[in-house]
Every structure is written in C-alpha cells, then in structure tokens.
Design a protein around this motif. Structure first.
Motif, mmCIF file in Angstrom:
data_model
loop_
_atom_site.group_PDB
_atom_site.id
_atom_site.type_symbol
_atom_site.label_atom_id
_atom_site.label_comp_id
_atom_site.label_asym_id
_atom_site.label_seq_id
_atom_site.Cartn_x
_atom_site.Cartn_y
_atom_site.Cartn_z
ATOM 1 N N LEU B 71 0.862 -1.181 0.000
ATOM 2 C CA LEU B 71 0.000 0.000 0.000
ATOM 3 C C LEU B 71 0.896 1.227 0.000
ATOM 4 N N SER B 72 0.824 2.018 -1.059
ATOM 5 C CA SER B 72 1.677 3.210 -1.126
ATOM 6 C C SER B 72 1.159 4.263 -0.161
ATOM 7 N N HIS B 73 1.989 5.260 0.092
ATOM 8 C CA HIS B 73 1.615 6.291 1.065
ATOM 9 C C HIS B 73 0.343 7.010 0.652
ATOM 10 N N SER B 74 0.233 7.362 -0.633
ATOM 11 C CA SER B 74 -0.944 8.135 -1.044
ATOM 12 C C SER B 74 -2.201 7.269 -1.015
ATOM 13 N N ASN B 75 -2.056 5.990 -1.329
ATOM 14 C CA ASN B 75 -3.218 5.117 -1.226
ATOM 15 C C ASN B 75 -3.653 4.941 0.226
ATOM 16 N N ALA B 76 -2.668 4.904 1.111
ATOM 17 C CA ALA B 76 -2.980 4.769 2.537
ATOM 18 C C ALA B 76 -3.812 5.964 2.999
ATOM 19 N N LEU B 77 -3.462 7.128 2.464
ATOM 20 C CA LEU B 77 -4.201 8.340 2.811
ATOM 21 C C LEU B 77 -5.671 8.176 2.434
ATOM 22 N N ILE B 78 -5.886 7.611 1.255
ATOM 23 C CA ILE B 78 -7.259 7.438 0.783
ATOM 24 C C ILE B 78 -7.982 6.390 1.624
ATOM 25 N N VAL B 79 -7.267 5.327 2.003
ATOM 26 C CA VAL B 79 -7.898 4.302 2.839
ATOM 27 C C VAL B 79 -8.371 4.918 4.152
ATOM 28 N N THR B 80 -7.505 5.712 4.802
ATOM 29 C CA THR B 80 -7.933 6.284 6.083
ATOM 30 C C THR B 80 -9.123 7.202 5.876
ATOM 31 N N GLY B 81 -9.119 7.949 4.770
ATOM 32 C CA GLY B 81 -10.254 8.830 4.501
ATOM 33 C C GLY B 81 -11.545 8.049 4.376
ATOM 34 N N ILE B 82 -11.500 6.995 3.570
ATOM 35 C CA ILE B 82 -12.704 6.197 3.325
ATOM 36 C C ILE B 82 -13.060 5.359 4.543
ATOM 37 N N ALA B 83 -12.026 4.916 5.278
ATOM 38 C CA ALA B 83 -12.255 4.002 6.401
ATOM 39 C C ALA B 83 -13.237 4.587 7.410
ATOM 40 N N TRP B 84 -13.169 5.910 7.640
ATOM 41 C CA TRP B 84 -14.085 6.496 8.622
ATOM 42 C C TRP B 84 -15.525 6.296 8.212
ATOM 43 N N LEU B 85 -15.791 6.462 6.902
ATOM 44 C CA LEU B 85 -17.162 6.282 6.428
ATOM 45 C C LEU B 85 -17.549 4.809 6.446
ATOM 46 N N ALA B 86 -16.632 3.964 5.939
ATOM 47 C CA ALA B 86 -16.937 2.537 5.864
ATOM 48 C C ALA B 86 -17.143 1.971 7.268
ATOM 49 N N ALA B 87 -16.256 2.367 8.184
ATOM 50 C CA ALA B 87 -16.379 1.886 9.566
ATOM 51 C C ALA B 87 -17.665 2.383 10.195
ATOM 52 N N ALA B 478 -14.555 15.766 8.000
ATOM 53 C CA ALA B 478 -13.493 16.660 7.530
ATOM 54 C C ALA B 478 -12.609 17.114 8.691
ATOM 55 N N GLY B 479 -13.240 17.455 9.811
ATOM 56 C CA GLY B 479 -12.479 17.929 10.960
ATOM 57 C C GLY B 479 -11.558 16.854 11.510
ATOM 58 N N ARG B 480 -12.040 15.624 11.570
ATOM 59 C CA ARG B 480 -11.225 14.542 12.112
ATOM 60 C C ARG B 480 -10.034 14.257 11.202
ATOM 61 N N LEU B 481 -10.241 14.414 9.891
ATOM 62 C CA LEU B 481 -9.161 14.123 8.953
ATOM 63 C C LEU B 481 -8.286 15.343 8.706
ATOM 64 N N GLU B 482 -8.635 16.464 9.334
ATOM 65 C CA GLU B 482 -7.892 17.701 9.133
ATOM 66 C C GLU B 482 -7.775 18.043 7.654
ATOM 67 N N PHE B 483 -8.841 17.855 6.934
ATOM 68 C CA PHE B 483 -9.040 18.337 5.562
ATOM 69 C C PHE B 483 -8.179 17.706 4.478
ATOM 70 N N ILE B 484 -6.860 17.652 4.679
ATOM 71 C CA ILE B 484 -6.007 17.276 3.554
ATOM 72 C C ILE B 484 -6.340 15.866 3.066
ATOM 73 N N THR B 485 -6.514 14.931 4.010
ATOM 74 C CA THR B 485 -6.873 13.571 3.630
ATOM 75 C C THR B 485 -8.194 13.552 2.881
ATOM 76 N N LEU B 486 -9.130 14.349 3.384
ATOM 77 C CA LEU B 486 -10.451 14.413 2.758
ATOM 78 C C LEU B 486 -10.331 14.908 1.327
ATOM 79 N N PHE B 487 -9.525 15.976 1.142
ATOM 80 C CA PHE B 487 -9.352 16.524 -0.198
ATOM 81 C C PHE B 487 -8.711 15.486 -1.116
ATOM 82 N N ALA B 488 -7.780 14.702 -0.565
ATOM 83 C CA ALA B 488 -7.132 13.670 -1.369
ATOM 84 C C ALA B 488 -8.170 12.672 -1.870
ATOM 85 N N VAL B 489 -9.091 12.294 -0.992
ATOM 86 C CA VAL B 489 -10.138 11.349 -1.387
ATOM 87 C C VAL B 489 -11.014 11.961 -2.470
ATOM 88 N N ILE B 490 -11.433 13.207 -2.248
ATOM 89 C CA ILE B 490 -12.316 13.865 -3.207
ATOM 90 C C ILE B 490 -11.603 14.030 -4.551
#
Lengths: 41, 505, 165
Positions: B71-87, B478-490
C-alpha cells in the motif's frame, strides 16, 4: 533529549502520578481564575 | 501533477478498507458479550447481525486484492479517509437495529460522531437504551479516538503490507517511538492505564452514591472513555448533569485534560522528563488559551444574575471551557440554555475554546494548540523582522519535544489548516442559518461538529432537517481528517470520474 | 406501548382537577418556561429514571423524565423511598408527581437546574418492559453469516489456485 527514545514503561507509575498532580493543579488554577474574577467584581 | 489511481491502486484500497471494516465487526463482539452477560437477548441478536454483516462485508472487500498487497503512502491516505465512512456504516448497523434511532441515517450520524470522538447525538429515548448498546456507542469513541488504524495495528490483523503508511496517514506521523508498532502499543498502554484509573475512581464514586455495581461500573467506564477520548457521549440524556456531582466533574476534568495531551508528551513525562510539559509550545499555548478563556467565561458569567457566584462560575464556566477546549463536549447545562442563559461573552468564550481545540497527536479536535502556537510565534517573528535592520537575520526557536526553528513553511502550513477550519466553521454556520436557525446557535453547532467537540445548543436533534444532518456529518469527518486527507479522497474520486468521461468521448 | 401508557397516566393526572396547588407540568414545559418559573413552586410529573444518587446528609438526587427532557430533583432520602421502579432498559419507571421549588440555576448546587422537592407522590407504578426478540433479525444475521462464509471460502479457494499455479 538523549532519552527521546528511551522506554517510557520503566517509571510509568511515577509518570502517571505526576500527570495527575500537575493536571489537578492546573484545574485548581483555572478555578482560582474564576473565583478571583467573581471576587474582584 | 495529478496522479491517477490505477486499477491495482483501487484494489489495494478496497482490500485495506475491507480489513478495517472486518476489524470493526470483530470489535462488536465486546458489546455482544456485555449483552449476553446482562441477559439482554434482543440486543445480543442486534450485535450478531452487526458482527456478521461487518465481517462479511469486510471479507468481501478484502477479496479485491490478495493479503499482504503493498500500500503506497498516497493510497494509505485514501484508505484512512474512506475508512471512517466505511467503519461508520458498519458500526451503525447494530445501532439502527436498537430501535432508539429514527432512521439508519440517524444511527450513521451517531456512529460517525462516535468514531470521530465528536459526541453530537441523534439518539432517542436514551434513558431507556440498553447498557450493551451504550457500550458500543462509547466503544466507538475508544476505537476512533485511538485511531481506527492504531486499533487494527495493535490487534495485529492482516495489515502486513500497509501498516506503516496507514499509520502515518492517520495523522499521527510524529513518531513516539522508532518503531511504528511500538508507537501504537504505547498509545494503547497510556490509554489502558488512564481508562483503568478513571474507571476505578468513577465506579467507586458511583457505587458509594448508591448505584449497583454493574451499572455503576459500566457508567464509570462510559464516562471515562468518553472523556479520555474527548468524545462526549453519555449513557443518559442529561449527559454529565445526570450525576449532579462536583466530584464527578473534577475527575472527568482530569480525564479530559489527560485526553488532550499529546501522546508524545505522555511518553516524555513517563520517561521522567516533567520539564517537557513546562517548556513545550503546545502545552504552553493550551494552558494560556484555557487560562484566558476561563477569565473570559468568568467575566461573562459573573455579569449574569443566574450564574454569578464563584461556585457557579467554576462548575458551569471552567467546566465547559475545558470540555470545549479539549474537544470533549460533556455538558452540565441544557442545550437550550446556551442561547439564553449564559450571556454573550461566556457563549463566545466556549465557541472560541471549541474552535481552538486541544493538542496534536491526541484525540482532541479543532485547529490544535501546536498550530495556534506556531502562528503566534510567526506573527511575533514578522514584527521583530520589521523592527530590525534589514541585514539582521531573525530566528525564532520553539520547543516541541525537541528544540526547533520556526520556518516559513511551518507557519504557512499551520495557517493553511487554520484557514480551512475557519472557513468550514463559518460555512457550516451559514448553512445552519439558511435552514432557519439563529446565526449564533448555528455557528456554535457548526464549530462543535467540525472541531469534534459535541456541545450542542439543541439544533442537533432527530427532528433536524436531513440536509443539515449530512452537513454536520461531513464536517465531523473533515475535521477529524484535518481536511487534507479528505481533499485527497475527493480529488482522486473526481479524477477517476473525469478520466471516465474523457475515455467515453 | 410503554410510552403510550405513560402518556395516558400523564393525561389522567393533568386532567384531575385541583390535585395540587399548581397544575402539574412536564419537564420540557418547565425547561421552556424557565425564566417565568424560576424560584416558583411547581408540580412536575414524569417517570423516575436511572438511579437514586446520594448527595449529602441524607439528601438524594432523582432524575425525572417527561416529554424527552429529564430534570434533576433534590429531595430527602426518605421521600425517595416511595419510588420502587426506576426507568431503564428493562423497566418503565414509576410515574411520580413532584412538588417543590424550581431553580433555574441553583446557587446551592453549582448552577444545576433542579427542583428542591417538598413532596413526592407515586401516581402510577412502574412496570417491566418486555423486550421481545424480533425474529426477522435472524434473517439478517443469517445473511451476514452466509456473506462471511462465502467470502472466506472464496478467498481460501483463490489462494489455493494461485499457490498451485
């Protein structure tokens, strides 16, 4: 500084104790601010 | 340059999201055990559904790529972003079956609010909710607070290929220890020690006051988890007011403050370095912040007739400042009192406390003391530069775990996140106002959602418009992810969509 | 069911003429009229919930719920002895009629909103709440079980195929 990556497990009870004491003192300090303001009015 | 996700990327993302969802499913065994222990059979069935569906969905997602996929670093970022919703989707299933929620959306709101350690709630008839369901609501604070990935890491479930990048993507890139695994374990160790201590203290109090051992113990555990993880849920509709006890409030104040400490700070103090607490820029900023806001709240409350005495100023003013600033959201006032009873200055002080938030690498939300401290230092440096002769080189140092030099990059990074928070606070407030709520209350609620606090003026209720529920959910996320992760997902989703369109043309 | 019963009991008591000095109010009504009622004698009707929590010198706290709002009642311990069933997951608590002084922000209790009770009367006894198992949920759990089983088996099958190749 050089103990940056030393084990934090060794003296954890002492650490916990100082955290509890320091945080209690901090709460009391905040409370005193409140009391002082009311008293000054 | 924008990097597009390939099919392999998406498969890896799907796999690791699946691992985390399955992990959430396994954690539902805990409330299930509580339900069995208490003989709450109907609730046991709710969790049986929750466990099987979450594990099933997780395993299904995991099929998208073989175990151990890199899992590359940028993909990991997306996983954490999505994980909050999926979880949250998984965690909402048993809650939705509880009968205490008006819809699945309401249950999802609570699951997300719990996992992001916010504490806003849409639950109905909470006073008659089963203890096992309350166990799960409060466990979401613990799971989300320590970090979904940290939780999965420490239970060492199938994250082989992606552990390190996931851990860093979760916004805890300050390493406590050289080894990521050790860092995760230390977080759990501190949490376990504090939660044990808090539960013992509060259950003693509850039992002495006449609660049964089981109820008293569980209530103590709930309150400890909700405060140490700066969450804010409570097992009763009156939240912290239910207990009517200054001792309860004092113990929870300590837990909230301990919960808002940076885990690195815990580590340094436990290593015997108490001086770090005094010299650390974050600790200083937070202390000054709480001190000034306590002063403001005291001035505000003492001007009102209602809460004018010093004991009232302490128990209503200081308590809520700490609760707001640490991002907890425990409340000893009725929601509707905020707008009418506490006066303008106290109201504003609490909003500011929520907006600033606690320390980085803790469970607190908001802009965070480290950024505020760095920005203040940056302002001072600019003033010094403007006063000094042009040839002079002005350097500003600050202490955060180690001695550090202030750079423009640090200041602009902090300012960027600061601006994003402020924009989100205000936009959410405007949206609330557009739905017809008073501006002040709407702003309060918006800040509370974005900074993952959970104090409420009463806007958050099962009757609120569906659109606003979704807005608050987005804000908490968005607040929990401090925006940047969220933007990466979007951005990734947007790119995928755009490319599809281009290919279709 | 439980809620309907509680509402019925509420209506009956409210409809009773001259049962108390002031007409009994729900906790929500009191909260909404907090400015007007501050310092007044009020009658609160609602369900006793949770626990009887000891305060100091023989006084206890009891929280009373009606219309979705729970209000703290401060009263002598012996007065609270009349309450037998407290509302929780398994019980609908006793419906109590509390009379006393309403304080919007009680000076004695750090600004908590409360009622200092002078009288408490149980107007309808509480009951055990049945929590029947809803059988359709077995279907849902079965679906999840099948999903889990199929995914696990398929993963195992795939691993064997790739290992074999």
């Amino acid at each position: 500084m050089e103990n940056r990556f030393h084990s934090p497990y060794k003296h954890w009870i002492r650490g916990l104790f100082s955290e509890v004491v320091l945080l209690s003192l901090f709460v009391i300090a905040l409370a005193l601010i409140g009391v002082a303001v009311v008293w000054a009015r | 340059m924008w990097v597009n996700r390939t099919r392999t990327d998406i498969k890896a993302i799907g796999h690791y999201t699946g691992v985390l969802v399955a992990g959430i499913g396994l954690l539902m065994l805990l409330p299930m055990v509580v339900a069995v222990f208490l003989g709450e059979w109907a609730v046991t069935l709710d969790y049986l559904c929750g466990v099987t569906i979450a594990v099933g969905a997780g395993r299904l997602l995991m099929l998208s790529a073989p175990a151990g996929t890199r899992l590359s670093h940028s993909n990991a970022l997306i996983v954490t972003g999505i994980a909050w919703l999926a979880a949250s989707l998984a965690a909402a299933v048993p809650l939705a079956l509880s009968g205490n929620y008006g819809s699945f959306l309401d249950a999802l709101f609570d699951a997300l609010s719990g996992l992001t350690t916010s504490g806003l709630t849409l639950v109905q008839d909470l006073d008659h909710m089963s203890l096992a369901h309350n166990m799960w609501r409060h466990l979401t604070h613990l799971i989300g607070g320590q970090g979904i990935v940290v939780a999965a890491l420490s239970f060492a479930i199938g994250l082989r290929g992606g552990a390190v990048s996931l851990y860093q993507a979760e916004g805890r890139d300050e390493r406590i220890m050289p080894n990521v695994m050790h860092g995760a374990r230390f977080i759990w160790f501190v949490t376990a020690v504090w939660v044990t201590l808090g539960t013992i203290a509060l259950s003693t109090l509850n039992i002495v006051r006449g609660m049964t051992v089981v109820r008293g113990g569980l209530h103590a555990f709930f309150a400890t988890v909700a405060t140490f993880d700066t969450g804010g849920f409570g097992p009763m509709s009156q939240n912290a007011l239910y207990y009517h006890s200054p001792v309860f409030e004092f113990i929870t104040l300590l837990l909230m403050l301990a919960g808002t400490l940076n885990f690195n700070l815990h580590a340094d103090i436990w290593r015997g370095d108490r001086g770090e607490l005094m010299s650390n820029i974050e600790a200083r900023t937070l202390a000054i912040n709480m001190g000034l806001l306590s002063l403001a709240v005291a001035l505000g409350l003492s001007a009102t007739k209602l809460f004018g005495s010093s004991w009232e100023v302490v128990r209503k003013g200081v308590y809520h400042i700490v609760s707001a600033n640490s991002g907890t959201g425990h409340q000893t006032l009725y929601a509707s009192q905020w707008a009418t009873d506490v006066g303008g200055l106290a109201f504003a002080a609490v909003v500011l406390a929520m907006a600033f938030g606690g320390m980085a690498s803790s469970t607190a939300g908001g802009i965070k003391a480290l950024r505020v401290g760095v920005i203040v230092k940056g302002v001072i440096q600019k003033v010094r530069q403007s006063l000094a002769p042009p040839s002079a080189v002005i350097r500003t140092k600050y202490h955060h775990l180690t001695e550090q030099t202030l750079t423009d990059e640090l200041v602009s990074g902090a300012l960027l996140v600061f601006v994003l928070y402020v924009v989100t606070y205000i936009s959410g407030g405007l949206i609330g106002a557009a739905y017809g709520y008073p501006m002040a209350s709407a702003l309060f609620e918006s800040v509370s959602a974005t900074a993952n606090v959970g104090l409420s003026t009463g806007i958050t209720s099962p009757m609120m418009p569906t659109g606003l529920k979704i807005v608050y959910m987005l804000q908490m996320w968005a607040g929990r992810l401090e925006f940047i992760t969220l933007f990466a997902v979007i951005a990734s989703a947007g790119l995928a969509f755009r490319n599809k369109k281009v290919r279709a043309l | 069911m439980r809620r309907i019963a509680a509402t019925l009991a509420l209506i009956v008591v409210i409809a009773l003429p001259a049962s108390a000095a002031a007409a009994p109010l729900s906790a929500t009504q009191i909260l909404d009229q907090r400015a007007k009622l501050d310092g007044q004698q009020v009658a609160l009707i609602g369900e006793a919930i949770g626990d009887v929590l000891h305060a100091d010198e023989g006084d206890v706290w009891l929280n009373v719920l009606s219309d979705g709002t729970a209000l703290g009642v401060y009263l002598p311990a012996e007065m609270a002895d009349a309450v037998h069933v407290l509302g929780d997951y398994r019980h609908a608590g006793d419906i109590v009629l509390v009379t006393g002084e309403y304080r919007r922000a009680c000076d004695q209790h750090g600004g908590d909103m409360d009622i200092h009770a002078t009288a408490l009367e149980v107007v309808a006894p509480g009951s055990v709440t049945e929590r029947p198992i809803e059988f359709w949920k077995f279907g849902l759990a079965g679906f999840g079980l099948v999903l889990t089983g199929a995914s696990v088996l398929y993963a195992r099958y795939k691993r064997r195929v790739t290992d074999g190749a």
